[in-house]
Design a protein around this motif. Structure first.
Motif, PDB file in Angstrom:
ATOM      1  N   TYR A   1       0.835  -1.209   0.000  1.00 36.01           N
ATOM      2  CA  TYR A   1       0.000   0.000   0.000  1.00 36.01           C
ATOM      3  C   TYR A   1       0.869   1.258   0.000  1.00 36.01           C
ATOM      4  CZ  TYR A   1      -3.052   3.607   2.038  1.00 36.01           C
ATOM      5  OH  TYR A   1      -3.731   4.767   2.290  1.00 36.01           O
ATOM      6  N   LEU A   2       1.995   1.218   0.721  1.00 30.81           N
ATOM      7  CA  LEU A   2       2.840   2.398   0.876  1.00 30.81           C
ATOM      8  C   LEU A   2       3.785   2.634  -0.294  1.00 30.81           C
ATOM      9  CD1 LEU A   2       3.855   2.045   4.630  1.00 30.81           C
ATOM     10  CD2 LEU A   2       2.012   3.427   3.656  1.00 30.81           C
ATOM     11  N   LYS A   3       4.198   1.569  -0.990  1.00 33.28           N
ATOM     12  CA  LYS A   3       5.211   1.682  -2.047  1.00 33.28           C
ATOM     13  C   LYS A   3       4.850   2.723  -3.106  1.00 33.28           C
ATOM     14  CE  LYS A   3       8.838   0.082  -4.405  1.00 33.28           C
ATOM     15  NZ  LYS A   3       9.830   1.115  -4.521  1.00 33.28           N
ATOM     16  N   PRO A   4       3.656   2.691  -3.700  1.00 32.85           N
ATOM     17  CA  PRO A   4       3.337   3.713  -4.717  1.00 32.85           C
ATOM     18  C   PRO A   4       3.259   5.130  -4.140  1.00 32.85           C
ATOM     19  CG  PRO A   4       1.458   2.244  -4.359  1.00 32.85           C
ATOM     20  CD  PRO A   4       2.601   1.687  -3.585  1.00 32.85           C
ATOM     21  N   LYS A   5       2.826   5.249  -2.894  1.00 38.14           N
ATOM     22  CA  LYS A   5       2.750   6.565  -2.264  1.00 38.14           C
ATOM     23  C   LYS A   5       4.152   7.130  -2.032  1.00 38.14           C
ATOM     24  CE  LYS A   5      -1.715   5.870  -0.088  1.00 38.14           C
ATOM     25  NZ  LYS A   5      -2.416   6.700  -1.044  1.00 38.14           N
ATOM     26  N   CYS A   6       5.057   6.288  -1.558  1.00 32.72           N
ATOM     27  CA  CYS A   6       6.430   6.729  -1.338  1.00 32.72           C
ATOM     28  C   CYS A   6       7.075   7.124  -2.668  1.00 32.72           C
ATOM     29  CB  CYS A   6       7.229   5.627  -0.646  1.00 32.72           C
ATOM     30  SG  CYS A   6       8.861   6.168  -0.096  1.00 32.72           S
ATOM     31  N   SER A   7       6.814   6.371  -3.708  1.00 30.05           N
ATOM     32  CA  SER A   7       7.345   6.699  -5.035  1.00 30.05           C
ATOM     33  C   SER A   7       6.859   8.074  -5.503  1.00 30.05           C
ATOM     34  CB  SER A   7       6.937   5.635  -6.054  1.00 30.05           C
ATOM     35  OG  SER A   7       7.546   4.406  -5.753  1.00 30.05           O
ATOM     36  N   LYS A   8       5.588   8.372  -5.259  1.00 28.27           N
ATOM     37  CA  LYS A   8       5.046   9.683  -5.645  1.00 28.27           C
ATOM     38  C   LYS A   8       5.693  10.810  -4.833  1.00 28.27           C
ATOM     39  CE  LYS A   8       0.563   8.160  -7.371  1.00 28.27           C
ATOM     40  NZ  LYS A   8      -0.896   8.185  -7.196  1.00 28.27           N
ATOM     41  N   LEU A   9       5.946  10.562  -3.553  1.00 29.01           N
ATOM     42  CA  LEU A   9       6.624  11.575  -2.739  1.00 29.01           C
ATOM     43  C   LEU A   9       8.028  11.842  -3.290  1.00 29.01           C
ATOM     44  CD1 LEU A   9       5.619  10.448   0.886  1.00 29.01           C
ATOM     45  CD2 LEU A   9       4.721  12.407  -0.388  1.00 29.01           C
ATOM     46  N   LEU A  10       8.727  10.767  -3.650  1.00 25.34           N
ATOM     47  CA  LEU A  10      10.070  10.913  -4.211  1.00 25.34           C
ATOM     48  C   LEU A  10      10.035  11.638  -5.559  1.00 25.34           C
ATOM     49  CD1 LEU A  10      11.479   7.366  -3.339  1.00 25.34           C
ATOM     50  CD2 LEU A  10      12.045   9.534  -2.210  1.00 25.34           C
ATOM     51  N   GLN A  11       9.057  11.318  -6.397  1.00 24.22           N
ATOM     52  CA  GLN A  11       8.905  11.988  -7.691  1.00 24.22           C
ATOM     53  C   GLN A  11       8.632  13.478  -7.516  1.00 24.22           C
ATOM     54  OE1 GLN A  11       5.843   9.719  -9.629  1.00 24.22           O
ATOM     55  NE2 GLN A  11       7.222   8.025 -10.125  1.00 24.22           N
ATOM     56  N   ALA A  12       7.988  13.827  -6.411  1.00 22.74           N
ATOM     57  CA  ALA A  12       7.680  15.237  -6.139  1.00 22.74           C
ATOM     58  C   ALA A  12       8.892  15.972  -5.543  1.00 22.74           C
ATOM     59  CB  ALA A  12       6.490  15.334  -5.183  1.00 22.74           C
ATOM     60  N   GLY A  13       9.996  15.245  -5.367  1.00 25.31           N
ATOM     61  CA  GLY A  13      11.213  15.882  -4.870  1.00 25.31           C
ATOM     62  C   GLY A  13      11.390  15.838  -3.371  1.00 25.31           C
ATOM     63  N   LEU A  14      10.521  15.086  -2.684  1.00 22.29           N
ATOM     64  CA  LEU A  14      10.639  14.976  -1.235  1.00 22.29           C
ATOM     65  C   LEU A  14      11.559  13.809  -0.892  1.00 22.29           C
ATOM     66  CD1 LEU A  14       6.946  15.542  -0.085  1.00 22.29           C
ATOM     67  CD2 LEU A  14       8.730  17.227  -0.520  1.00 22.29           C
ATOM     68  N   ASN A  15      12.106  13.832   0.300  1.00 21.27           N
ATOM     69  CA  ASN A  15      13.021  12.802   0.769  1.00 21.27           C
ATOM     70  C   ASN A  15      12.253  11.901   1.728  1.00 21.27           C
ATOM     71  OD1 ASN A  15      15.234  11.295   1.487  1.00 21.27           O
ATOM     72  ND2 ASN A  15      16.326  12.958   2.490  1.00 21.27           N
ATOM     73  N   ALA A  16      11.911  10.685   1.260  1.00 22.04           N
ATOM     74  CA  ALA A  16      11.100   9.776   2.061  1.00 22.04           C
ATOM     75  C   ALA A  16      11.584   8.347   1.859  1.00 22.04           C
ATOM     76  CB  ALA A  16       9.634   9.884   1.659  1.00 22.04           C
ATOM     77  N   GLU A  17      11.289   7.515   2.857  1.00 18.97           N
ATOM     78  CA  GLU A  17      11.585   6.094   2.728  1.00 18.97           C
ATOM     79  C   GLU A  17      10.590   5.288   3.538  1.00 18.97           C
ATOM     80  OE1 GLU A  17      14.900   5.047   6.148  1.00 18.97           O
ATOM     81  OE2 GLU A  17      15.630   5.670   4.193  1.00 18.97           O
ATOM     82  N   ILE A  18      10.453   4.016   3.176  1.00 18.45           N
ATOM     83  CA  ILE A  18       9.574   3.097   3.898  1.00 18.45           C
ATOM     84  C   ILE A  18      10.427   2.341   4.904  1.00 18.45           C
ATOM     85  CG2 ILE A  18       8.040   1.112   3.733  1.00 18.45           C
ATOM     86  CD1 ILE A  18       7.405   2.004   0.870  1.00 18.45           C
ATOM     87  N   VAL A  19      10.000   2.340   6.154  1.00 21.87           N
ATOM     88  CA  VAL A  19      10.713   1.593   7.208  1.00 21.87           C
ATOM     89  C   VAL A  19       9.770   0.605   7.850  1.00 21.87           C
ATOM     90  CG1 VAL A  19      12.392   3.384   7.681  1.00 21.87           C
ATOM     91  CG2 VAL A  19      10.255   3.342   8.963  1.00 21.87           C
TER      92      VAL A  19
END
Length: 91
Positions: A73-91
């Motif tokens: 569920y989180l993987k596509p959301k994290c990818s979109k955050l990264l595409q928007a230039g934000l620094n995020a990761e799934i832990v």
């Protein structure tokens, strides 16, 4: 132990076995508050107030959990955050 207590114990045990991951958003010196807030509203379905509070937590603490759930569920959301230039990761 009665039937009701046994059922409750089974339910609690089942809840503990579901692995919950988190998207953690990290602070940077590039993105504006407005961009972070708008992105959290769009990608993570935050309310404006929730997105603003997360942006402040990230600013002052360096990071903040912005979404919790199963990895798939989180993987596509994290990818979109990264595409928007934000620094995020799934832990």
């Amino acid at each position: 132990m009665g039937t009701k207590e046994k059922g409750l114990e089974d339910l609690l045990l089942e809840e503990e076995t579901v692995k919950q991951n988190e998207i953690v958003l990290f602070n940077d010196d590039v993105n504006t508050f407005d961009h972070v807030i708008e992105t959290l509203i769009d990608v993570c379905e935050h309310t404006p107030e929730q997105a603003e509070q997360c942006s402040l937590i990230v600013h002052y603490n360096g990071k903040c959990t912005v979404k919790t759930g199963e990895y798939s569920y989180l993987k596509p959301k994290c990818s979109k955050l990264l595409q928007a230039g934000l620094n995020a990761e799934i832990v």
